[in-house]
Design an enzyme around this catalytic site. Structure first.
Site, PDB file in Angstrom:
ATOM      1  CG  HIS A  54      -0.370   0.040   2.535  1.00 21.61           C
ATOM      2  ND1 HIS A  54       0.401  -0.969   3.057  1.00 21.61           N
ATOM      3  CD2 HIS A  54      -0.426   0.987   3.514  1.00 21.61           C
ATOM      4  CE1 HIS A  54       0.786  -0.656   4.287  1.00 21.61           C
ATOM      5  NE2 HIS A  54       0.305   0.534   4.580  1.00 21.61           N
ATOM      6  CG  HIS A  56      -0.008   4.401   4.710  1.00 18.23           C
ATOM      7  ND1 HIS A  56      -0.753   3.654   5.602  1.00 18.23           N
ATOM      8  CD2 HIS A  56      -0.856   5.352   4.216  1.00 18.23           C
ATOM      9  CE1 HIS A  56      -1.988   4.125   5.652  1.00 18.23           C
ATOM     10  NE2 HIS A  56      -2.072   5.152   4.827  1.00 18.23           N
ATOM     11  CG  ASP A  58       4.732   3.204   7.565  1.00 16.61           C
ATOM     12  OD1 ASP A  58       3.887   3.452   6.679  1.00 16.61           O
ATOM     13  OD2 ASP A  58       4.470   2.502   8.565  1.00 16.61           O
ATOM     14  CG  HIS A  59       4.190  -0.035   4.534  1.00 14.90           C
ATOM     15  ND1 HIS A  59       4.092  -1.373   4.839  1.00 14.90           N
ATOM     16  CD2 HIS A  59       3.720   0.620   5.621  1.00 14.90           C
ATOM     17  CE1 HIS A  59       3.591  -1.519   6.052  1.00 14.90           C
ATOM     18  NE2 HIS A  59       3.360  -0.324   6.552  1.00 14.90           N
ATOM     19  CG  HIS A 112      -4.235   0.180   6.729  1.00 15.55           C
ATOM     20  ND1 HIS A 112      -4.257   0.752   7.977  1.00 15.55           N
ATOM     21  CD2 HIS A 112      -3.024   0.494   6.183  1.00 15.55           C
ATOM     22  CE1 HIS A 112      -3.118   1.400   8.182  1.00 15.55           C
ATOM     23  NE2 HIS A 112      -2.356   1.264   7.106  1.00 15.55           N
ATOM     24  CG  ASP A 131       0.337  -1.520   7.832  1.00 19.41           C
ATOM     25  OD1 ASP A 131       1.200  -2.396   8.031  1.00 19.41           O
ATOM     26  OD2 ASP A 131       0.568  -0.292   7.927  1.00 19.41           O
ATOM     27  CG  HIS A 169       3.512  -1.747  11.615  1.00 19.76           C
ATOM     28  ND1 HIS A 169       4.334  -0.647  11.764  1.00 19.76           N
ATOM     29  CD2 HIS A 169       2.763  -1.518  10.505  1.00 19.76           C
ATOM     30  CE1 HIS A 169       4.075   0.221  10.794  1.00 19.76           C
ATOM     31  NE2 HIS A 169       3.129  -0.291  10.011  1.00 19.76           N
TER      32      HIS A 169
END
Length: 253
Positions: A54, A56, A58-59, A112, A131, A169
């Site tokens: 996805h 985001h 942080d990915h 998400h 996530d 995570h």
């Protein structure tokens, strides 16, 4: 398939993959390029595939630097083509992607985010759920509805019990503390929560989990179970409503 966990930021996991038969090397959700580059150089591996679940940051934050270094194919959700820079291979529900001698099946799992996908490697018994599905949890509904997320989770729940779950995570300890408030009489959950606490005390990752364990203990996969509905005072309710109640409680936990 060789799978190596690379911790990043406070609690992210990036996954480095290698197909021994072909030498193909992949990375899943590289939010930060630096630890990936260090591990690739340490192992003298050449990156060929970058898998994104996805959009985001942080990915995907490491995509550009990794592609610039290795020219690897950036793979991700077609629905997020406008939100993931450098993406070349766009995928959706039911499609597949070759990784050396292996093949990943793609699931569209919004909730998400609106474009989230997951990658399942049947031969390796490995699911990269981003996530959407966590060990003992699920992602917050930033862009989707409870109905969408429940549908997504049921889709993943249908995979074989021995599927290893590699999520985005290390949230498992806090997820366990919440899960026992939902289903305090679940003996398997209580035992798992104690094991997780011991693992984290030793500084060990709790990932991967397996789908069989998740089906028995993860409240977000159990919204249609009579015992969970009864524990919430929602016997016979629509599983979507039960899921929404559990998700709301976790958001306030």
């Amino acid at each position: 398939m060789d799978i190596h966990l690379i911790p990043a930021f406070a609690d992210n996991y990036i996954y480095l993959l290698r197909d021994p038969a072909s030498g193909a090397v992949g990375v899943v959700d590289p939010g930060d390029a630096q630890p990936v580059l260090a591990e690739l150089e340490r192992r003298n591996w050449t990156l060929t595939h970058i898998f994104n679940t996805h959009h985001h940051n942080d990915h995907i934050g490491g995509n550009h630097a990794l592609k610039a270094r290795y020219g690897a194919d950036v793979i991700g959700p077609r629905a997020d083509a406008a939100r993931i820079p450098d993406m070349e291979t766009c995928l959706g529900e039911g499609e597949t992607i070759s990784f050396g001698s292996l093949t990943a099946q793609v699931f569209f799992v919004p909730g998400h985010t609106s474009g989230h996908i997951a990658f399942w490697f049947p031969e390796a018994k490995a699911l990269f759920s981003g996530d959407t599905l966590f060990a003992l949890g699920c992602g917050r509904l930033f862009e989707g509805t409870p109905a969408q997320m429940w549908t997504s989770l049921v889709k993943l729940r249908g995979l074989p019990d021995d599927t290893r779950v590699y999520c985005g995570h290390e949230y498992t300890l806090s997820n366990a503390r919440f899960a026992v408030t939902v289903e305090p009489d679940n003996a398997a959950l209580r035992s798992r929560a104690a094991e997780i606490a011991a693992q984290r005390e030793r500084g060990e990752p709790t990932i991967p989990s397996t789908l069989g364990v998740e089906k028995a203990t993860n409240p977000f996969l159990r919204a249609d179970r009579p015992e969970v509905q009864a524990a919430l005072g929602m016997a016979g309710a629509d599983p979507v409503a039960v899921f929404a109640e559990i998700r709301g409680r976790k958001d306030r936990f």
